[in-house]
Motif scaffolding. Structure first.
Motif, PDB file in Angstrom:
ATOM      1  N   ALA A 274       0.872  -1.143  -0.390  1.00  0.00           N
ATOM      2  CA  ALA A 274       0.589  -0.445   0.031  1.00  0.00           C
ATOM      3  C   ALA A 274       1.367   1.526  -0.036  1.00  0.00           C
ATOM      4  CB  ALA A 274      -0.832   0.069   1.523  1.00  0.00           C
ATOM      5  N   LEU A 275       0.390   2.052  -0.196  1.00  0.00           N
ATOM      6  CA  LEU A 275       1.216   3.314  -1.100  1.00  0.00           C
ATOM      7  C   LEU A 275       0.131   4.974  -0.139  1.00  0.00           C
ATOM      8  CD1 LEU A 275       3.668   5.519  -2.533  1.00  0.00           C
ATOM      9  CD2 LEU A 275       1.987   5.049  -3.702  1.00  0.00           C
ATOM     10  N   MET A 276       0.785   5.196   0.646  1.00  0.00           N
ATOM     11  CA  MET A 276       0.536   6.140   1.639  1.00  0.00           C
ATOM     12  C   MET A 276       0.776   8.042   1.403  1.00  0.00           C
ATOM     13  SD  MET A 276      -0.548   7.255   5.915  1.00  0.00           S
ATOM     14  CE  MET A 276      -1.981   6.568   5.444  1.00  0.00           C
ATOM     15  N   ALA A 277       0.337   8.461   0.598  1.00  0.00           N
ATOM     16  CA  ALA A 277       0.692   9.637   0.324  1.00  0.00           C
ATOM     17  C   ALA A 277      -0.530  11.147   0.822  1.00  0.00           C
ATOM     18  CB  ALA A 277       0.376  10.756  -1.537  1.00  0.00           C
ATOM     19  N   PHE A 278       0.978  11.785   1.555  1.00  0.00           N
ATOM     20  CA  PHE A 278       0.123  13.497   2.302  1.00  0.00           C
ATOM     21  C   PHE A 278       0.204  14.360   1.379  1.00  0.00           C
ATOM     22  CE2 PHE A 278       2.924  10.234   4.159  1.00  0.00           C
ATOM     23  CZ  PHE A 278       1.710   9.975   5.782  1.00  0.00           C
ATOM     24  N   THR A 279      -0.592  15.476   1.682  1.00  0.00           N
ATOM     25  CA  THR A 279      -0.891  16.842   1.123  1.00  0.00           C
ATOM     26  C   THR A 279      -0.799  17.624   2.210  1.00  0.00           C
ATOM     27  OG1 THR A 279      -2.066  16.046  -0.813  1.00  0.00           O
ATOM     28  CG2 THR A 279      -2.163  18.174   0.003  1.00  0.00           C
ATOM     29  N   VAL A 280      -0.043  18.670   2.489  1.00  0.00           N
ATOM     30  CA  VAL A 280       0.354  19.477   3.551  1.00  0.00           C
ATOM     31  C   VAL A 280       0.028  20.718   3.289  1.00  0.00           C
ATOM     32  CG1 VAL A 280       2.159  19.770   5.186  1.00  0.00           C
ATOM     33  CG2 VAL A 280       1.913  17.532   4.844  1.00  0.00           C
ATOM     34  N   ARG A 296      -2.751  -1.916  -9.314  1.00  0.00           N
ATOM     35  CA  ARG A 296      -1.733  -0.762  -9.575  1.00  0.00           C
ATOM     36  C   ARG A 296      -0.826  -0.590  -8.764  1.00  0.00           C
ATOM     37  NH1 ARG A 296      -6.138   3.157  -8.890  1.00  0.00           N
ATOM     38  NH2 ARG A 296      -4.605   4.856  -9.401  1.00  0.00           N
ATOM     39  N   ILE A 297      -0.405  -1.164  -7.785  1.00  0.00           N
ATOM     40  CA  ILE A 297       0.901  -1.314  -6.362  1.00  0.00           C
ATOM     41  C   ILE A 297       1.927  -2.214  -7.491  1.00  0.00           C
ATOM     42  CG2 ILE A 297       2.001  -2.301  -4.213  1.00  0.00           C
ATOM     43  CD1 ILE A 297       0.529   0.471  -3.620  1.00  0.00           C
ATOM     44  N   ALA A 298       1.521  -3.187  -8.177  1.00  0.00           N
ATOM     45  CA  ALA A 298       2.609  -3.979  -8.391  1.00  0.00           C
ATOM     46  C   ALA A 298       2.828  -3.810  -9.483  1.00  0.00           C
ATOM     47  CB  ALA A 298       1.266  -5.338  -8.842  1.00  0.00           C
ATOM     48  N   LEU A 300       3.656  -0.341  -9.622  1.00  0.00           N
ATOM     49  CA  LEU A 300       5.140   1.391 -10.116  1.00  0.00           C
ATOM     50  C   LEU A 300       5.938   0.225  -9.904  1.00  0.00           C
ATOM     51  CD1 LEU A 300       2.999   1.508  -5.878  1.00  0.00           C
ATOM     52  CD2 LEU A 300       3.016   2.407  -8.687  1.00  0.00           C
ATOM     53  N   ASP A 301       6.071  -0.999 -10.219  1.00  0.00           N
ATOM     54  CA  ASP A 301       7.448  -0.947 -10.322  1.00  0.00           C
ATOM     55  C   ASP A 301       8.435  -0.742  -9.571  1.00  0.00           C
ATOM     56  OD1 ASP A 301       9.329  -3.277 -12.157  1.00  0.00           O
ATOM     57  OD2 ASP A 301       9.554  -1.574 -12.881  1.00  0.00           O
ATOM     58  N   ILE A 302       9.143  -1.280  -8.396  1.00  0.00           N
ATOM     59  CA  ILE A 302       9.499  -0.771  -7.072  1.00  0.00           C
ATOM     60  C   ILE A 302      10.716  -1.986  -7.073  1.00  0.00           C
ATOM     61  CG2 ILE A 302      10.210   0.181  -5.423  1.00  0.00           C
ATOM     62  CD1 ILE A 302       8.425   1.582  -6.014  1.00  0.00           C
ATOM     63  N   PRO A 303      11.816  -1.190  -7.535  1.00  0.00           N
ATOM     64  CA  PRO A 303      13.324  -2.106  -7.535  1.00  0.00           C
ATOM     65  C   PRO A 303      13.336  -2.119  -6.186  1.00  0.00           C
ATOM     66  CG  PRO A 303      13.758   0.345  -8.680  1.00  0.00           C
ATOM     67  CD  PRO A 303      12.889   0.171  -7.933  1.00  0.00           C
ATOM     68  N   ARG A 304      13.797  -4.104  -6.450  1.00  0.00           N
ATOM     69  CA  ARG A 304      14.362  -4.974  -4.881  1.00  0.00           C
ATOM     70  C   ARG A 304      15.076  -4.576  -4.380  1.00  0.00           C
ATOM     71  NH1 ARG A 304      14.518 -11.072  -7.330  1.00  0.00           N
ATOM     72  NH2 ARG A 304      12.457 -11.140  -7.794  1.00  0.00           N
ATOM     73  N   GLU A 305      16.300  -3.212  -4.605  1.00  0.00           N
ATOM     74  CA  GLU A 305      16.985  -2.915  -3.916  1.00  0.00           C
ATOM     75  C   GLU A 305      16.282  -2.253  -3.210  1.00  0.00           C
ATOM     76  OE1 GLU A 305      18.117  -1.525  -7.909  1.00  0.00           O
ATOM     77  OE2 GLU A 305      17.595  -3.076  -7.086  1.00  0.00           O
ATOM     78  N   ALA A 306      15.483  -1.177  -3.525  1.00  0.00           N
ATOM     79  CA  ALA A 306      15.034   0.024  -3.024  1.00  0.00           C
ATOM     80  C   ALA A 306      13.823  -1.039  -2.079  1.00  0.00           C
ATOM     81  CB  ALA A 306      13.684   0.675  -3.725  1.00  0.00           C
ATOM     82  N   LEU A 307      13.071  -1.999  -1.890  1.00  0.00           N
ATOM     83  CA  LEU A 307      11.965  -2.156  -1.292  1.00  0.00           C
ATOM     84  C   LEU A 307      13.196  -3.544  -0.190  1.00  0.00           C
ATOM     85  CD1 LEU A 307       9.993  -4.609  -3.465  1.00  0.00           C
ATOM     86  CD2 LEU A 307       9.485  -2.318  -2.255  1.00  0.00           C
ATOM     87  N   ALA A 308      14.758  -3.538  -0.261  1.00  0.00           N
ATOM     88  CA  ALA A 308      15.601  -3.854   0.574  1.00  0.00           C
ATOM     89  C   ALA A 308      15.875  -2.988   2.104  1.00  0.00           C
ATOM     90  CB  ALA A 308      16.248  -4.733   0.054  1.00  0.00           C
ATOM     91  N   ARG A 309      15.378  -1.679   1.593  1.00  0.00           N
ATOM     92  CA  ARG A 309      15.934  -0.398   2.632  1.00  0.00           C
ATOM     93  C   ARG A 309      14.639  -0.375   3.274  1.00  0.00           C
ATOM     94  NH1 ARG A 309      17.756   1.961  -2.308  1.00  0.00           N
ATOM     95  NH2 ARG A 309      16.081   4.297  -2.166  1.00  0.00           N
ATOM     96  N   ALA A 310      13.358  -0.910   2.687  1.00  0.00           N
ATOM     97  CA  ALA A 310      12.306  -0.879   3.888  1.00  0.00           C
ATOM     98  C   ALA A 310      12.451  -0.988   5.255  1.00  0.00           C
ATOM     99  CB  ALA A 310      11.228  -1.258   3.700  1.00  0.00           C
ATOM    100  N   VAL A 311      11.423  -0.293   6.615  1.00  0.00           N
ATOM    101  CA  VAL A 311      12.382  -0.556   7.650  1.00  0.00           C
ATOM    102  C   VAL A 311      10.696  -0.863   8.513  1.00  0.00           C
ATOM    103  CG1 VAL A 311      15.008   0.436   7.281  1.00  0.00           C
ATOM    104  CG2 VAL A 311      12.676   2.151   8.183  1.00  0.00           C
TER     105      VAL A 311
END
Length: 314
Positions: A274-280, A296-298, A300-311
């Motif tokens: 899931a993706l959450m975006a903020f309007t401030v 639609r989330i799939a 987005l084609d986020i690279p694996r190396e980026a997903l690996a940085r999720a904390v």
């Protein structure tokens, strides 16, 4: 202006096919930006760009004085036809529709506040554009965002320039009355988004009240596969109830920039969910856009190396 009414220099030779392809590629980013603002869909925007190329490749434009202007009006007509077709068959409710996000993944050497995207029109504005009639949207996007003259737009919508000006005026009033105003700098926006996430994960009611505008809106889009997750929530306290309800699902997350605004991607077992975006605006969150549609989330084609940085949250 359509393919048959372009301004020509007269007697100019047809353009070489390879040169024409290179010329089109030089305008591809501009055309994609026009189509994305018109359609709010990345895949449909690509389809519109491709259709514009087909029209160009079948047309002798050797005498066209301003090819970028010609292409802009052609893709405007293509998008207008797509919007009209979509309106006649649309089934998804607009109240919780979230447009396709343009995602940027900041790297360690790429400070978030320096990221500039050509498609950085906010999701909140795209939602407002979805409520406009097709001709109003075309007039507003082409004139107000891309400085196309009303004379040229009038030929696309088959109206007088004066009537076309009125279309843009009505659209502009709707945008001014509905779309959020400008926010603080990108670094401050990220601080406020992070404060919301920390308060949500910690069950901090007062912390959430401090960062949410009293009239904030949460729009969640689960698509057809997760239709039950789709909702529109009005008011800070109602949003807080939603935030606290999901606080127990402590997932790994990846900070992103979506359409030039702070966002966070939830990651489970190495996959985006899931993706959450903020309007401030000011120092408060005025809108939250949640995209939970698995398809639609799939995409987005986020690279694996980026997903690996999720904390995981502390």
């Amino acid at each position: 202006m359509d393919e048959s009414t372009v301004e020509t220099t007269g007697g100019a030779p047809a353009v070489d096919a390879d040169a024409l392809a290179r010329r089109f590629d030089a305008d591809r980013g501009h055309l994609r930006a026009v189509a994305y603002r018109m359609l709010g869909s990345l895949s449909e925007a690509e389809d519109a760009v491709q259709e514009t190329w087909f029209k160009l490749s079948r047309t002798d434009v050797g005498g066209v004085a301003n090819l970028t202007g010609w292409l802009t009006t052609v893709i405007g007509r293509v998008c207008l036809d797509m919007l009209r077709s979509r309106g006649s068959r649309r089934e998804d409710p607009l109240d919780h529709f979230v447009p396709d996000p343009v995602v940027h993944i900041p790297s360690a050497g790429d400070p978030e506040h320096s990221a500039e995207l050509s498609e950085s029109v906010g999701l909140a504005l795209l939602v407002v554009l979805e409520t406009l009639a097709p001709a109003e949207r075309l007039a507003f996007v082409l004139h107000d965002m891309f400085a196309v003259s009303f004379d040229e737009i009038a030929r696309i919508v088959d109206r007088t320039p004066a009537a076309t000006r009125q279309l843009a005026s009505r659209a502009r009033r709707r945008v001014q009355d509905t779309a959020p105003g400008p926010g603080p700098d990108a670094r401050r926006q990220r601080e406020i988004a992070d404060a919301f996430l920390a308060a949500s994960q910690g069950g901090d009611f007062q912390g959430l009240l401090a960062v949410l505008d009293p009239d904030a809106v949460l729009r969640a889009d689960g698509g057809t596969l997760l239709a039950g997750a789709s909702k529109l929530v009005h008011g800070a306290e109602a949003i807080i109830r939603q935030a606290l309800m999901y606080a127990s699902f402590r997932k790994a997350s990846l900070p992103l920039v979506v359409n030039g605004q702070p966002a966070v991607l939830s990651v489970v077992d190495g996959k985006p969910t899931a993706l959450m975006a903020f309007t401030v605006v000011g120092d408060r969150i005025v809108q939250l856009h949640v995209l939970a549609d698995p398809e639609r989330i799939a995409a987005l084609d986020i690279p694996r190396e980026a997903l690996a940085r999720a904390v995981h949250p502390d």
